[in-house]
Design an enzyme around this catalytic site. Structure first.
Site, mmCIF file in Angstrom:
data_model
loop_
_atom_site.group_PDB
_atom_site.id
_atom_site.type_symbol
_atom_site.label_atom_id
_atom_site.label_comp_id
_atom_site.label_asym_id
_atom_site.label_seq_id
_atom_site.Cartn_x
_atom_site.Cartn_y
_atom_site.Cartn_z
ATOM 1 N N GLY A 129 5.338 3.566 0.241
ATOM 2 C CA GLY A 129 6.454 4.193 -1.152
ATOM 3 C C GLY A 129 5.231 3.851 -2.546
ATOM 4 N N SER A 133 1.057 -1.563 -0.014
ATOM 5 C CA SER A 133 -0.400 -0.428 0.093
ATOM 6 C C SER A 133 0.564 1.421 0.112
ATOM 7 C CB SER A 133 -0.723 0.081 1.324
ATOM 8 O OG SER A 133 0.093 0.117 2.327
ATOM 9 N N LYS A 134 0.225 2.217 0.168
ATOM 10 C CA LYS A 134 0.776 3.877 0.142
ATOM 11 C C LYS A 134 1.949 3.501 1.007
ATOM 12 C CE LYS A 134 -1.984 6.500 -2.335
ATOM 13 N NZ LYS A 134 -3.680 6.080 -2.628
ATOM 14 N N ARG A 135 2.120 3.448 2.023
ATOM 15 C CA ARG A 135 2.620 3.196 2.993
ATOM 16 C C ARG A 135 4.192 2.936 3.119
ATOM 17 N NH1 ARG A 135 1.805 -0.574 6.320
ATOM 18 N NH2 ARG A 135 0.336 -1.609 5.664
#
Ligand code: GLU
Length: 499
Positions: free
Chosen positions: A248, A244-246
């Site tokens: 990167g 996920s965006k966490r």
């Protein structure tokens, strides 16, 4: 199998995620490996969540990755009439029914089932309802009538998991085919489109495994051939959690903006789950030659940024400098001025390309050349203790540069489409750099200096960094005037810190 057809069917509710790009790639190379066709379909019937900007991003990103469909892109939003005709058929044949139950009533029934420790489902209140036309004016959905014969099961063989997956029909709700707003649901539209476009193999994320039995029921109810299914496991971040965006960048375009080459991303994505012996580097042609579903792993793949960077540096190294200039200009957008496409830029790019992992890094390393002037960074220069000898060196170095013949710096203009032109220019470039090298070595030996002693101060003066392209190339690229200006500026800088 020449009539093999695969497809990628993204919903434009977000940017093209790398998981989606991998699915597209698997479908693309699988079709090509088998001499088949690859179809792109945009599933944009969720009018609330679909956006044009996502649609454009998906199409552009696939193009950038060279995942090119064989068809004209299909948009589901343009096919509502087609779906309607199949809905009518199902209704007429008693395979689907109108449902007028309110949300509250459905919720109540589900809660009762939960209280009895049963699976919460729609209990089929409207399944046998005699249709009263007047009712059609009230809110309703259309549901599929799942075959409830005792012992009925629906199953398929998954080509990646290499096992039969089957579900008792009693586990499957009478699922909705048409929502209250009259728009067909994913399960209905996907089956009609896949069948009408004669898709033979459906390769998609394993988040769709639970939809597959429902879709198979629909294929059978509509009298369509059931395609083969292959469900690809998901991509996890290094912490084992779903990517996920966490973790990167997650969209293809973000990777582009961060300076990755499409070849590197394609090569990286294909290896996320697929293997061919111990090979790591594949051109798209090789992928098409070797790719097979049987070599896709059943377990989830872990995303490894280091490996992606390694592949990126491999591809950057192998590229023509003019292609790299184009790629850099393609990503710099409005933020930075585009690089001039000329032999000086190309010669620097060529020397720098083996020292960077991304195009962004490469672009940064060209700042010294692109920017008219230079700003020295205290944190770098404070490591050095300059003395009188350095000042003396700078003085005579400036004289040396000033006396270089102007002709050395002139390498004419170049028509990049003309190969002979390009070769001649490269020859002139080599000669110019060679001349600077000879002159410079003569200058050093005359003064009993060595390159080893003096390289750092020159690098710092011209580039402001401790590493740089070869010094002769910098002198050539900057040209006489800018070299002289920078020597002066560096001289003043030293004088000022000494005060
Ligand atoms: N539009 C669906 C999605 O993006 C397609 C799934 C499928 O491939 O059937 O998840």
């Amino acid at each position: 199998m020449n009539n093999m057809k695969t497809r990628f069917a993204p919903s434009p509710t977000g940017y093209l995620h790398i998981g989606g790009a991998r699915t597209a790639l698997f479908n693309y190379v699988y079709a090509k490996h088998n001499g088949g066709k690859f179809v792109l379909r945009i599933e944009d019937t969720d009018f609330e969540r679909s956006e044009k900007k996502f649609e454009d991003d998906i199409i552009e990103s696939l193009k950038w990755l060279s995942i090119v469909p064989d068809n004209e892109i299909i948009f589901q939003s343009e096919r509502l009439d087609i779906y309607r005709s199949y809905i009518d058929k199902l209704l007429k044949e008693g395979k689907a029914y109108y449902c007028f139950c309110s949300k509250e009533l459905i919720e109540e029934d589900r809660n009762k089932l939960i209280a009895e420790n049963k699976k919460p489902m729609y209990i089929g209140r409207c399944r046998e309802l005699k249709l009263n036309e007047a009712l059609l004016g009230t809110p309703h959905v259309i549901r599929f009538k799942v075959d409830r014969s005792p012992g009925a099961v629906t199953g398929f063989k998954d080509l990646i998991r290499k096992q039969n997956i089957s579900v008792s029909n009693n586990e499957i709700d009478d699922f909705v085919l048409v929502r209250e707003d009259g728009i067909p649901t994913y399960n209905l539209a996907v089956v009609i489109d896949d069948a009408l476009t004669e898709i033979t193999h459906i390769i998609r994320g394993d988040d769709h495994v639970s939809n597959t039995p429902k879709q198979i029921m629909l294929y059978n109810a509509l009298g369509f051939n059931v395609p083969e299914f292959a469900h690809v496991s998901m991509i996890l971040g290094s912490d084992g959690k779903r990517l996920s965006k966490r973790h990167g960048a997650t969209s293809v375009n973000q990777y582009k903006q961060e300076g990755f080459l499409p070849e590197a991303l394609v090569n990286y994505l294909i290896r996320l789950g697929w293997s061919h012996g111990n090979d790591e580097i594949f051109s798209i042609e090789e992928l098409i030659q070797y790719f097979d579903l049987k070599n896709i792993s059943k377990s989830a793949a872990i995303f490894n940024t280091e490996k992606l960077l390694w592949l990126n540096s491999h591809y950057i190294k192998s590229k023509d400098p003019f292609v790299l200039i184009d790629s850099i200009n393609d990503i710099s957008g409005d933020l930075e001025s585009p690089l001039n496409i000329n032999i000086k830029t190309a010669s620097l790019v060529d020397s720098l390309k083996s020292r960077v992992k991304t195009l962004v890094e490469l672009r940064q390393k060209l700042d010294f050349f692109v920017n008219k002037t230079i700003d020295y960074k205290k944190d770098i220069l404070s490591e050095f203790n300059f003395n009188e000898n350095d000042l003396l060196f700078l003085k005579s170095f400036k004289e040396f540069v000033d006396k270089l013949e102007d002709g050395i710096f002139n390498c004419g203009s170049i028509d990049l489409n003309n190969e002979t032109d390009k070769e001649n220019i490269l020859e002139t470039l080599k000669n110019s750099i060679e001349s600077i090298k000879n002159e410079f070595n003569g200058f050093l030996s005359k003064n009993n200096w060595t390159m080893k002693e003096k390289a750092m101060i020159i690098r710092l003066a011209f580039v402001g960094e401790k590493v740089s392209p070869p010094i002769y190339e910098i002198i050539f690229a900057l040209g006489k005037e800018r070299c002289v200006q920078r020597i002066d500026k560096f001289y003043d800088y030293i004088i000022n810190i000494k005060r």
